[in-house]
Structure formats: structure tokens, C-alpha cells
Design an enzyme around this catalytic site. Structure first.
Site, mmCIF file in Angstrom:
data_model
loop_
_atom_site.group_PDB
_atom_site.id
_atom_site.type_symbol
_atom_site.label_atom_id
_atom_site.label_comp_id
_atom_site.label_asym_id
_atom_site.label_seq_id
_atom_site.Cartn_x
_atom_site.Cartn_y
_atom_site.Cartn_z
ATOM 1 N N LYS A 82 124.010 50.772 58.266
ATOM 2 C CA LYS A 82 123.183 49.621 57.614
ATOM 3 C C LYS A 82 124.119 48.967 56.868
ATOM 4 C CE LYS A 82 118.751 48.763 55.524
ATOM 5 N NZ LYS A 82 117.441 49.385 55.263
ATOM 6 N N SER A 155 113.645 47.401 56.454
ATOM 7 C CA SER A 155 114.633 46.501 56.293
ATOM 8 C C SER A 155 115.711 46.721 57.360
ATOM 9 C CB SER A 155 115.116 46.350 54.988
ATOM 10 O OG SER A 155 115.784 47.358 54.451
ATOM 11 N N SER A 179 110.984 51.158 55.429
ATOM 12 C CA SER A 179 112.125 50.556 56.293
ATOM 13 C C SER A 179 112.918 51.392 57.214
ATOM 14 C CB SER A 179 113.097 50.029 55.187
ATOM 15 O OG SER A 179 112.452 48.901 54.500
#
Length: 502
Positions: A82, A155, A179
Site C-alpha cells: 500500500k 482505504s 480499511s
């Protein structure tokens, strides 16, 4: 080795193929990079692909193998990270414009551990701005490979989309209020939000450090457990890191265990499901749990009424502190959602934050006491399917999205481990998932129970066949259709307005 199956192989199967010489780490890397080049223009999961870096890492792994060096548990396995994990020499943007292009001076602890275990980093996946609820206007949001009109979650949206499209074998996510859980559920994946502090935060761009949790996302419990075993363990550089007395798990297959595990279900908490077919899927998951000899036990969670506001108070205050170096000095570079959340945090009083912490701790203690009655808690993730236009800040238009947040945030406040796993396919052809919650440090039991569940079901083995409206989900064993995903997703995408540059 049939390369048509490569995107869907487990970590162990891929590593074994490399160890036995059916494929080299470089060949695996080249195949995944070619697939990303072919497929990701339609999915949009990666913000940056490290082709040269990945090939160089794979070449080093092959050289080590040729000279008889030991192979790590992730030898040659392609992993995506990420875009808030530091990698020395590469810029960390965290989905924002404010962090710029300056290369990181350090590498995040979890990334160090993945590389030490032999993982090949393919690149960075997209994420919402700063880890909050919306992508920055300069970022084209990723699309859900199951259906482009469905939500990818936030996210860790890019990690979820990349895994679902077969563009990596495992991925890193982070979870402050859902998330890891949301994109895992939305994209038909297995995802673990471990106990807070179980995986170090060193080198992770912060949102709210007392809530932030790093965790693995993959397509099966077995793969999640392997990644978790590599990532978990104390790091003295991280003040939130768990005591060294909590031993890191050992790599290897998960021993399934569901016999007489007491699974608590609060019917009121689970009663948020809004439509009949989704309720049927959740109840089907409960039936499958009963079939593996788990015992469903009715119980009552402590009152959660205040917890959403408590989460907002604590998370926004910590968020404002995390961005103090760039906000308000560069307020104009922020998107409206993240800017608004920071403003909420800047307006919090010390008294409000102190009271929120008190409520948080009291609720956490009451939750932990529940595990004297039950071993694991089961709950839904979503009340109903969510569309690609979902706005978690607009409760009036998207009440089911607000419900999902209220189901997720209590277990962020408590720091509890939560495992999400698919339990069916909805009427729109997209997976549905449930979440299993355990006591602090209870990851081993969650993984063992989930392994027994996935041994008895095959929901985790399905993958999307493409973006066609009439396409059905297919399992990896259907070899004649595995090319459909690539064929459909590489067609010319619809025209879009170019995103605003940073």
C-alpha cells in the site's frame, strides 16, 4: 507449470514450483509484470509499478537458490504494498499530494520483513487520500474486478483490486476503521486486521497511530497466515509494538480447528442486514460454521451506541497531529474529505478526547469479558451491496455505508483481531463476506477456525471472470475460462476526464 493458473496459485504452491525448478523467481516476476501491464490499465490498482526493482530482486533470489542458499517462506512470491509503506529510495505519497516526491530515507519494518522472507515487491497500490474515505482528485480510483459498478472498499482499495484481478499473490493493507476489512469483503478476499501493535507501524505513514493496524490481504486463510507469520513480532523502533513476550507465529500451514469452538452472535448487532438475499448469504455462512462443528452461541455485545462518535473524536484528533507539518500550511493541496476530517480534529478539546479515551477503554474491557462466554464473535461486514459511488460521509444518501462503519469501528477502538472471509456470492455476482472477531492476541484461533471453514467451502477459490455484465464468477480450476479476465479487462476502456494533477 501452466502459467494460466499462475495468478491464482497460493503462496505455498508458487514457492514450491520455484523451489522444484518448474519456474524461476524471475519468470514468475516477468509473468506478473506482463499481466499488470495488460490488465491494470482497466483495473487501475497500482499507483506505481517497480519493474526494474522487482526483476533485480528476483534475479538475486534465483542466484541465491543456484548457490544452495536457504529459501525464505515467501521466496519469489509477488507482493504489492500500500502507498503508505516507506521503501528507502522511493517516494511515499499515501494517496496525497502533500508528501511530494522526496524519496524515503528508511524502509518500513513490515517491508523489511517481507523482503527478508524472499518476497518480490511489484509496486505500490492506490489508496484513499491519507487513508481516509475518498481518493484525491488526482487519483483515478481503482475498479472492482468483480463488477466495475461496485465498491472496492477504503482505504486499501488498490490492494483489494489488485488481488482480486490476479495482479499479485499477497498485499499489504492498513486498517484504522475498516480499511483492511472493507476492501477484503468488497473484493472477495481474506483479510486480517491483527491485534493493534501485533505488526509494527515503523515506516508507515500515520493516520491515527492508536488505531492504525497493518495487516495481510490474500485470497485464502493459508496465505494470510503465511504473510502474518512473516510480519508479526515486536520492533523496538515502534512505541506501539507489542511486547516481545508475545511470540511471533511460526510459518507453515494452519492447523484447522473448529470443534466445539463457541461462536458468539449478537442478533441485534447482526440485524443490520437490509435485504433478504444478503441475509440469506450471512445465514448460509452461519450454517457452514455449524457444519464444521462450531457452536453458535447467542450473547449480547456491550452497548456500542457512543462508539462511532468516540472513534471520530480520537481518530480526527490524532489525524490532525499526524498532518501538523503540512496542515494548515498546505491546506489547498488537500482534498475536501481529508481536509474536513483534519479540521474536526483541530477543533477537538482536550476534555472531549479524554472522555472518548475513557469510553474506549471501558468498552474494550467489557468486550474482552465477553470472551469468557464465547471464543469468537461473528458479525456481518456490509448490510447490503455498496456501489462504486459510495460516500461514507454522506449518511443520508448511503445509510448502509454508515452502518458498515458502525459495525467496524468498535473493534478498531478495542484493538481486537478481526478476520474477514467470503461466505457467498450475491445476486449481482459479487462476493459477500462475514467477519470473525477474537480477543486480543487471539489470531491463532481465528485463523484455525477460518481454515476449517475454507476447507469445507470454496467461496475463497472463486475469482472474477471480467467486467461483462453477464459474466459469472469462476473458480481457478476452470482453466478454459481463466483467460477471460485478461481478455475482457484489456479492451479499450471508456473515455474519462483526466484527473487533476497535484
Amino acid at each position: 507449470m501452466d502459467t494460466l493458473e499462475l495468478p491464482w496459485l497460493s503462496i505455498e504452491a508458487l514457492r514450491t514450483a520455484i523451489e522444484q525448478g518448474e519456474l524461476s523467481a524471475r519468470e514468475v516476476t516477468d509473468l506478473f509484470l506482463a499481466r499488470i501491464e495488460r490488465v491494470d490499465p482497466q483495473v487501475g490498482s497500482y499507483v506505481e509499478v517497480w519493474s526494474d526493482r522487482a526483476r533485480a530482486a528476483a534475479a538475486r533470489l534465483d542466484a541465491r537458490q543456484r548457490t544452495g542458499g536457504s529459501l525464505g517462506p515467501l521466496h519469489g512470491v509477488p507482493i504489492a504494498i500500500k502507498d503508505l509503506c516507506d521503501v528507502r529510495g522511493e517516494p511515499t505519497r499515501a494517496g496525497t499530494c502533500v508528501l511530494g516526491d522526496a524519496p524515503a530515507r528508511q524502509t518500513a519494518c513490515v517491508v523489511e520483513r517481507l523482503e527478508a522472507a524472499g518476497a518480490v515487491l511489484l509496486g505500490r497500490t492506490k489508496m484513499t487520500e491519507g487513508g481516509f474515505v475518498a481518493h484525491h482528485a488526482s487519483v483515478r480510483p481503482p475498479r472492482n474486478p468483480w463488477r466495475p459498478n461496485r465498491w472496492t472498499g477504503i482505504s486499501s482499495s488498490g490492494s483489494g483490486a489488485a488481488l482480486a484481478a490476479g495482479l499479485c499473490t499477497g498485499a499489504l493493507g492498513t486498517d484504522t476503521g475498516g480499511s483492511i476489512r472493507f476492501p477484503s469483503a468488497a473484493c472477495g478476499l481474506t483479510g486480517l486486521k491483527p491485534t493493534h501493535g501485533r505488526i509494527p507501524l515503523h515506516g508507515i505513514s500515520p493516520f491515527a497511530p492508536s488505531l492504525d493496524t497493518v495487516g495481510p490481504m490474500a485470497r485464502s486463510v493459508e496465505d494470510v497466515a503465511t504473510l502474518y507469520s512473516v510480519m508479526a513480532g515486536r520492533d523496538p523502533r515502534d512505541g506501539w509494538s507489542m511486547s516481545a513476550e508475545v511470540a511471533a507465529p511460526q510459518p507453515g500451514p494452519v492447523e484447522p480447528n473448529s470443534r466445539r469452538v463457541r461462536i458468539g452472535i449478537d442478533e441485534a448487532f447482526a440485524g443490520v442486514i437490509a435485504q433478504r438475499d444478503i441475509l440469506d448469504l450471512f445465514q448460509g455462512g452461519l450454517k457452514d460454521l455449524r457444519r464444521i462443528d462450531a457452536v453458535l452461541t447467542p450473547f449480547r455485545l456491550p452497548d456500542c451506541g457512543e462508539l462511532h462518535q468516540v472513534w471520530i473524536t480520537i481518530a480526527s484528533a490524532e489525524l490532525a497531529r499526524s498532518h501538523a507539518a503540512t496542515y494548515p500550511a498546505r491546506a489547498d493541496a488537500y482534498g475536501p474529505a481529508l481536509r474536513g476530517a483534519i479540521e474536526v480534529g483541530r477543533a477537538q478539546s482536550g476534555a472531549a478526547v479524554a472522555r472518548a479515551w475513557q469510553v474506549r477503554q471501558e468498552w474494550t474491557n467489557r468486550l474482552e469479558a465477553c470472551f469468557e462466554q464465547v471464543d469468537v464473535i461473528v458479525a456481518p461486514v456490509f448490510a447490503r451491496p455498496l456501489g462504486s459511488d459510495t460516500d461514507l460521509l454522506d449518511e443520508r444518501t448511503f445509510p448502509e455505508a454508515a452502518t458498515a462503519v458502525r459495525v467496524a469501528t468498535p473493534f478498531s477502538l478495542s484493538g481486537s483481531p478481526v478476520l474477514v472471509l467470503p461466505c457467498g456470492i450475491d445476486s449481482g455476482g459479487v462476493p459477500y463476506a462475514m467477519q470473525l472477531i477474537g480477543p486480543r492476541h487471539g489470531e491463532a484461533r481465528l485463523l484455525a477456525l477460518a481454515q476449517a471453514y475454507q476447507n469445507a467451502t470454496r467461496w475463497h477459490a472463486a475469482h472474477p471472470s471480467g467486467f461483462r455484465a453477464d459474466a459469472d464468477p469462476v473458480a481457478p480450476s476452470s482453466r478454459d475460462r481463466t483467460l477471460l479476465l485478461a481478455d475482457v479487462m484489456t479492451r479499450r476502456s471508456e473515455r474519462r476526464q483526466p484527473p487533476r494533477a497535484c
